[in-house]
Scaffold this motif. Sequence first.
Motif, PDB file in Angstrom:
ATOM      1  N   LEU A  24       0.816  -1.228   0.009  1.00  0.00           N
ATOM      2  CA  LEU A  24      -0.027  -0.126   0.038  1.00  0.00           C
ATOM      3  C   LEU A  24       1.037   1.335   0.153  1.00  0.00           C
ATOM      4  N   LEU A  25       0.817   2.206  -1.098  1.00  0.00           N
ATOM      5  CA  LEU A  25       1.437   3.275  -1.245  1.00  0.00           C
ATOM      6  C   LEU A  25       0.812   4.457  -0.908  1.00  0.00           C
ATOM      7  N   SER A  26       1.615   5.376   0.047  1.00  0.00           N
ATOM      8  CA  SER A  26       0.833   6.515   0.458  1.00  0.00           C
ATOM      9  C   SER A  26       0.874   7.688  -0.418  1.00  0.00           C
ATOM     10  N   ILE A  27       0.092   8.686  -0.297  1.00  0.00           N
ATOM     11  CA  ILE A  27       0.354   9.850  -1.233  1.00  0.00           C
ATOM     12  C   ILE A  27       1.775  10.618  -1.320  1.00  0.00           C
ATOM     13  N   TYR A  28       1.974  10.755  -2.817  1.00  0.00           N
ATOM     14  CA  TYR A  28       3.211  11.110  -2.993  1.00  0.00           C
ATOM     15  C   TYR A  28       4.377  10.478  -2.728  1.00  0.00           C
ATOM     16  N   ASP A  29       4.355   8.813  -2.718  1.00  0.00           N
ATOM     17  CA  ASP A  29       5.132   7.948  -2.611  1.00  0.00           C
ATOM     18  C   ASP A  29       6.216   8.003  -3.514  1.00  0.00           C
ATOM     19  N   GLU A  30       7.536   7.704  -3.197  1.00  0.00           N
ATOM     20  CA  GLU A  30       8.473   7.809  -4.301  1.00  0.00           C
ATOM     21  C   GLU A  30       8.494   6.940  -5.440  1.00  0.00           C
ATOM     22  N   MET A  31       7.750   5.765  -5.325  1.00  0.00           N
ATOM     23  CA  MET A  31       7.586   5.050  -6.338  1.00  0.00           C
ATOM     24  C   MET A  31       6.681   5.320  -7.305  1.00  0.00           C
ATOM     25  N   VAL A  32       5.793   6.347  -7.017  1.00  0.00           N
ATOM     26  CA  VAL A  32       5.027   6.977  -8.056  1.00  0.00           C
ATOM     27  C   VAL A  32       5.567   8.328  -8.212  1.00  0.00           C
ATOM     28  N   SER A  33       5.785   9.184  -7.503  1.00  0.00           N
ATOM     29  CA  SER A  33       6.151  10.437  -7.673  1.00  0.00           C
ATOM     30  C   SER A  33       7.546  10.914  -7.969  1.00  0.00           C
ATOM     31  N   GLY A  34       8.361   9.865  -7.722  1.00  0.00           N
ATOM     32  CA  GLY A  34       9.672  10.128  -7.744  1.00  0.00           C
ATOM     33  C   GLY A  34      10.240   9.750  -9.278  1.00  0.00           C
ATOM     34  N   TYR A  35       9.356   9.101 -10.146  1.00  0.00           N
ATOM     35  CA  TYR A  35      10.028   8.778 -11.440  1.00  0.00           C
ATOM     36  C   TYR A  35       8.939   9.553 -12.616  1.00  0.00           C
ATOM     37  N   LYS A  36       9.649   9.827 -13.456  1.00  0.00           N
ATOM     38  CA  LYS A  36       8.705  10.367 -14.434  1.00  0.00           C
ATOM     39  C   LYS A  36       8.233   9.330 -15.426  1.00  0.00           C
ATOM     40  N   ASP A  37       9.065   8.238 -15.813  1.00  0.00           N
ATOM     41  CA  ASP A  37       8.428   6.914 -16.456  1.00  0.00           C
ATOM     42  C   ASP A  37       7.985   6.128 -15.349  1.00  0.00           C
ATOM     43  N   HIS A  38       6.452   5.954 -15.713  1.00  0.00           N
ATOM     44  CA  HIS A  38       5.699   4.687 -14.749  1.00  0.00           C
ATOM     45  C   HIS A  38       5.812   3.699 -15.404  1.00  0.00           C
TER      46      HIS A  38
END
Length: 116
Positions: A24-38
């Motif tokens: 479970l990822l929280s808001i602004y987790d690095e896994m999502v917000s840390g990368y331009k390419d998802h």
Amino acid sequence: EVDGQVYFFPDTHPSPIESPRVDLLSIYDEMVSGYKDHAPLGGVLYNAQLLESGNPLFYFFLMDGQIAGSWRRTLKKKDMLVELNPFRPLTVEEKHAIYTALQRYGTFLGLEVVVK
């Protein structure tokens, strides 16, 4: 290496992980917000859904290391209401894994979990 892109992984001999595994990822987790390419997180299939959501205040969940959907929580006095938005149909085993992860989170918060 994923699709020709090299990513760092500090453990060269990772322990086997039971599947399905839910994170479970929280808001602004690095896994999502840390990368331009998802794409490595959800593949081309879910990259469009991530781009459509822009910079949302969503929590995301990973299924075996891949983004499989979003979730929202509403904290009440005695419980936490959870709304799931999977990006694809989930198997019975995957649903069980996400409910188990949500229950662990609810226990950590000291709240009952109610999934809508």
